[in-house]
Design a protein around this motif. Structure first.
Motif, PDB file in Angstrom:
ATOM      1  N   ALA A   1      47.932  46.592  28.257  1.00  0.00           N
ATOM      2  CA  ALA A   1      48.628  47.707  29.066  1.00  0.00           C
ATOM      3  C   ALA A   1      49.320  47.190  30.240  1.00  0.00           C
ATOM      4  O   ALA A   1      50.318  47.754  30.633  1.00  0.00           O
ATOM      5  CB  ALA A   1      47.758  48.790  29.371  1.00  0.00           C
ATOM      6  N   THR A   2      48.740  46.391  31.031  1.00  0.00           N
ATOM      7  CA  THR A   2      49.256  45.892  32.552  1.00  0.00           C
ATOM      8  C   THR A   2      49.667  44.433  32.468  1.00  0.00           C
ATOM      9  O   THR A   2      50.553  44.022  33.371  1.00  0.00           O
ATOM     10  CB  THR A   2      48.189  46.025  33.505  1.00  0.00           C
ATOM     11  OG1 THR A   2      47.092  45.190  33.290  1.00  0.00           O
ATOM     12  CG2 THR A   2      47.478  47.596  33.359  1.00  0.00           C
ATOM     13  N   GLY A   3      49.483  43.641  31.579  1.00  0.00           N
ATOM     14  CA  GLY A   3      49.650  42.381  31.431  1.00  0.00           C
ATOM     15  C   GLY A   3      48.945  41.501  32.674  1.00  0.00           C
ATOM     16  O   GLY A   3      49.277  40.344  32.697  1.00  0.00           O
ATOM     17  N   VAL A   4      47.965  42.109  33.147  1.00  0.00           N
ATOM     18  CA  VAL A   4      46.902  41.478  34.412  1.00  0.00           C
ATOM     19  C   VAL A   4      45.944  40.615  33.502  1.00  0.00           C
ATOM     20  O   VAL A   4      45.337  41.050  32.616  1.00  0.00           O
ATOM     21  CB  VAL A   4      46.378  42.519  35.182  1.00  0.00           C
ATOM     22  CG1 VAL A   4      45.532  41.710  36.237  1.00  0.00           C
ATOM     23  CG2 VAL A   4      47.617  43.063  36.012  1.00  0.00           C
ATOM     24  N   GLU A   5      45.776  39.454  33.923  1.00  0.00           N
ATOM     25  CA  GLU A   5      44.672  38.576  33.523  1.00  0.00           C
ATOM     26  C   GLU A   5      43.447  38.961  34.193  1.00  0.00           C
ATOM     27  O   GLU A   5      43.248  39.172  35.440  1.00  0.00           O
ATOM     28  CB  GLU A   5      44.812  36.974  33.798  1.00  0.00           C
ATOM     29  CG  GLU A   5      45.991  36.663  32.970  1.00  0.00           C
ATOM     30  CD  GLU A   5      46.209  35.154  33.045  1.00  0.00           C
ATOM     31  OE1 GLU A   5      45.333  34.485  34.027  1.00  0.00           O
ATOM     32  OE2 GLU A   5      46.806  34.433  32.285  1.00  0.00           O
ATOM     33  N   LYS A   6      42.055  39.169  33.129  1.00  0.00           N
ATOM     34  CA  LYS A   6      41.002  39.303  33.972  1.00  0.00           C
ATOM     35  C   LYS A   6      39.847  38.542  33.465  1.00  0.00           C
ATOM     36  O   LYS A   6      40.160  38.156  32.188  1.00  0.00           O
ATOM     37  CB  LYS A   6      40.568  41.053  33.362  1.00  0.00           C
ATOM     38  CG  LYS A   6      41.402  41.889  34.163  1.00  0.00           C
ATOM     39  CD  LYS A   6      40.852  43.334  33.814  1.00  0.00           C
ATOM     40  CE  LYS A   6      41.834  44.235  34.556  1.00  0.00           C
ATOM     41  NZ  LYS A   6      41.279  45.743  34.040  1.00  0.00           N
ATOM     42  N   GLU A   7      38.953  38.298  34.062  1.00  0.00           N
ATOM     43  CA  GLU A   7      37.754  37.358  33.466  1.00  0.00           C
ATOM     44  C   GLU A   7      36.616  38.024  33.285  1.00  0.00           C
ATOM     45  O   GLU A   7      36.398  38.985  34.012  1.00  0.00           O
ATOM     46  CB  GLU A   7      37.304  36.542  34.767  1.00  0.00           C
ATOM     47  CG  GLU A   7      38.399  35.024  34.728  1.00  0.00           C
ATOM     48  CD  GLU A   7      37.884  33.951  35.947  1.00  0.00           C
ATOM     49  OE1 GLU A   7      36.726  34.377  36.517  1.00  0.00           O
ATOM     50  OE2 GLU A   7      38.458  33.034  35.847  1.00  0.00           O
TER      51      GLU A   7
END
Length: 349
Positions: A158-164
């Motif tokens: 949805a946001t294109g943000v990478e998360k660990e």
């Protein structure tokens, strides 16, 4: 045990229960005789002064390489599952689940196989260390599985943000010790059930279970259904979202029935109402075994004694040697117990 009434249920449930009662009572007697024999064995061991945990605990995994130990543990779990379809084996599994509800099915089986008397297990460093205790010399560890975790990076679509986040990539053997294998600072008694007088309900049990049932969107009411053993202890109406308990039964039996009906709700049996019957393609035996097993564990944790639980007599004939069916049902029981305790017994979990 309660009878779950839903639209489309077969009308012969009570008749079938009455016809099966003789066989059930015979199975209950077998379980009682076996339990007596086990108690006698434990008394003999205690009398001669030999540590019960060491005497009854086959240390099959000591001194192995981890790779060999993983394979050996897997084989032991397969063997335990193959022998889980008897009344006595099922009751032993539920007793372990009541004492240690935070453990998975596989770990409960591993603990039971290595030390049938274990009641409170934990790692030497992370669990017993902070409590001021340490393993006694001469006692070998109980081996169970622990998850192996690793970091993975994902992109939020949805946001294109990478998360660990942490993800499980497998399991590894880890040693734990039962409270009887440790020494050090004094602790409260291990969480084992107390015995209560027949007819009494543990303080707060009915109120706690009623509140949990109501939190699931069901009402709880009482009505007279008769004192005969052939009359139902209660039932769950999933369509009307209500639980009805037989007011003619003792407080202890009413509490047990509340646990049984809560188990039906927690296990999602309302979604399988069309198959709750005794004909071809039926799920009634499986659903009742799941509900009664969960109710047994809940009751034991509250301190309500339930000797000779009648559903256990059906285990062998119900499973017909299908280990996958036994494992799936045992997992369902384990997951339902953990979810219920997460709500009503947070300190224990």
């Amino acid at each position: 045990a309660g009878i779950t009434r839903t639209q489309g249920c077969a009308g012969d449930a009570r008749t079938a229960l009455a016809d099966a009662d003789t066989a059930v009572r015979e199975a209950e007697q077998v379980v009682a005789d076996l339990q007596t024999a086990l108690n006698e064995q434990a008394n003999i061991v205690a009398a001669v002064g030999v540590p019960v945990a060491d005497t009854l605990a086959p240390q099959k995994f000591a001194g192995m390489k981890n790779s060999d130990r993983v394979e050996a543990m897997r084989n032991e779990i397969d063997s335990a599952l193959a022998n889980l379809n008897t009344p006595e084996a099922w009751q032993r599994y539920l007793e372990q689940s009541a004492r240690m509800p935070r453990y998975s099915l596989n770990n409960l089986l591993l603990i039971q196989m290595q030390n049938p008397n274990a009641s409170w297990c934990g790692g030497a460093k992370n669990h017993w260390g902070p409590l001021g205790r340490r393993p006694k010399k001469g006692f070998k560890a109980i081996w169970i599985y622990a998850p192996q975790m690793r970091k993975v990076t994902e992109v939020d679509p949805a946001t294109g943000v990478e998360k660990e986040r942490m993800a499980m990539r497998g399991v590894r053997p880890v040693p734990v010790f039962d409270i009887e294998q440790t020494e050090g600072d004094p602790l409260p008694e291990a969480p084992v059930p107390m015995r209560l007088l027949e007819g009494e309900a543990p303080p707060g049990m009915r109120e706690t279970l009623t509140a949990d049932i109501e939190s699931q969107g069901f009402t709880v009411s009482y009505q007279s259904m008769g004192e005969s053993m052939y009359r139902p202890g209660g039932y769950t109406d999933f369509t009307g979202r209500r639980v009805v308990i037989n007011s003619d039964r003792s407080p202890a039996q009413q509490s047990s029935t509340l646990a049984h009906e809560l188990a039906h709700i927690e296990c999602g049996h309302g979604d399988e109402a069309e198959q709750y019957h005794s004909g071809p393609g039926d799920l009634r035996p499986t659903l009742e075994i799941e509900a009664e097993s969960v109710a047994y564990v809940i009751s034991r944790r509250f301190g309500l004694e339930q000797p000779g639980n009648k559903s256990f007599g059906y285990i062998a004939s119900w499973s017909k040697g299908n280990n996958e069916l036994v494992a799936a049902t045992a997992n369902n029981v384990c997951n339902a117990v953990r979810s219920i305790f997460a709500r009503i017994d947070k300190e224990t979990v």
